[in-house]
Design an enzyme around this catalytic site. Structure first.
Site, PDB file in Angstrom:
ATOM      1  N   GLN A  71       0.831  -1.216   0.000  1.00  0.00           N
ATOM      2  CA  GLN A  71       0.000   0.000   0.000  1.00  0.00           C
ATOM      3  C   GLN A  71       0.864   1.265   0.000  1.00  0.00           C
ATOM      4  OE1 GLN A  71      -3.138   0.653  -0.451  1.00  0.00           O
ATOM      5  NE2 GLN A  71      -3.865  -1.452  -0.581  1.00  0.00           N
ATOM      6  N   SER A  72       2.059   1.171  -0.551  1.00  0.00           N
ATOM      7  CA  SER A  72       2.994   2.299  -0.544  1.00  0.00           C
ATOM      8  C   SER A  72       2.433   3.552  -1.225  1.00  0.00           C
ATOM      9  CB  SER A  72       4.275   1.864  -1.270  1.00  0.00           C
ATOM     10  OG  SER A  72       5.046   2.983  -1.642  1.00  0.00           O
TER      11      SER A  72
END
Ligand SMILES: *Cc1c(COP(=O)(O)O)cnc(C)c1O
Length: 331
Positions: A71-72
């Protein structure tokens, strides 16, 4: 001075957190809205990418490679930027399980990034090798790839946030007051590092304070010290000494104790705080970075850590898409 590209919507505004300040009966808390650097870019990474892209284009890059958590925010900002510029983006994302198509990961797909998912252990031990393998594959196809490190956190990326000190100084002039401390979450290091660099370069009197949202303070003090030593090598005219006292790990101020259950994991108390800020200030924090760091700041204000400060500026580094996959949040 170093050149950069211009992609972010700048300057970002500064707002007062009136109700929060009042309820804490401590210093006045202000927030700088770096979550509003642009909807698709939203957050702190685009300021660093402005510098990295100048270097990338200087080297003739026509493909971008980077890496991060599934989920960067950084990977999503890079994917958005690549789409905007018409350059293919390759992401190496860390996740053991088949990921849900939500949040930043969904956006990475929408922006057309090519994604390779690897295990946490590969990410930890073989990341560099895998990034280089990918770069070599692209080179064999006649491309010129440019590798962006995790979080765009290298010496060059720091300049995105040394610029923020200049931006704050300008804003202080029109506000008619100055801040005693600038507070920011720290995750890969160069946002805090950049602010420290800016403090030294522009003689900024305010304290620079980080809240780590992973690992521990010591790890980040060392990492940031190294990033700063690399950053000064980019400055041609009278750079600060690489051994400047502000760059020594022990003098990098990071307040530990608010990682909670670990990176990307939320506890009820953090979720309640995030909801409280949404309801009382109309501002969305993110669960991974800003929620924990601002929660930490309010706890420290209650403890009296900031008794000598009149005004504190918290930098909202973005991450709002982290709210969209709230699957592991204790709601
Ligand atoms: C990456 C990130 C941070 C941390 O910044 P670093 O420069 O990596 O320390 C903070 N907040 C958000 C929302 C981020 O995405």
């Amino acid at each position: 001075m170093l050149n950069k590209r211009s992609y972010a919507t700048l300057p970002t505004k500064i707002e007062k957190l009136g109700r929060l300040s009042k309820s804490l009966k401590g210093p006045e808390i202000y927030i700088k809205r770096d979550d509003q650097t642009g909807i698709e870019f939203s957050g702190n990474k685009i300021r660093k990418l402005e510098y990295l892209m100048e270097e990338a284009f200087g080297k003739g890059a026509d493909a971008l490679i980077t890496c991060g958590a599934i989920q960067s925010n950084h990977c999503r900002a890079t994917a958005a930027l690549g789409a905007k510029l018409g350059i293919p983006v390759y992401l190496i994302l860390k996740e053991n399980r088949e990921p849900e198509m939500i949040g930043n990961y969904l956006l990475d797909h929408l922006f057309g990034a090519t994604i390779k998912r690897i295990s946490e252990s590969d990410y930890q031990h073989r990341r560099k090798e895998l990034l280089e393998d990918l770069a070599n594959q692209l080179i064999n196809q006649g491309k010129t790839p440019y590798i962006i490190p995790e979080g765009a956190s290298n010496g060059l990326g720091c300049f995105g946030y040394s610029d923020v000190i200049k931006e704050i100084q300008e804003q202080e002039k029109s506000l008619g007051f100055s801040f005693d401390a600038v507070v920011v979450p720290t995750g890969s290091g160069s946002t805090l590092g950049g602010l420290i660099l800016g403090k030294v370069m522009y003689d900024y009197p305010g304290e620079i304070i980080g809240f780590n949202i992973a690992a521990d303070a010591k790890t980040f003090q060392h990492r940031i010290s190294l990033i700063l030593k690399e950053a000064v090598t980019y400055i041609d005219s009278t750079p600060p000494d690489a051994h400047h006292p502000r760059f020594v790990p022990e003098n990098i101020t990071i307040i530990d104790g608010y990682v909670g259950e670990g990176y990307g994991k939320s506890r009820a108390v953090e979720w309640d705080f995030l909801q409280h800020i949404a309801r009382s200030e109309g501002i969305l924090l993110d669960p991974v970075y800003t929620g924990k760091a601002l929660y930490g700041l309010t706890e420290e204000i209650k403890k009296g850590t900031f008794n000598n400060a009149q005004r504190i500026l918290f930098i909202h580094t973005g991450g709002v898409f982290g709210l969209i996959p709230p699957s592991d949040l204790p709601r």
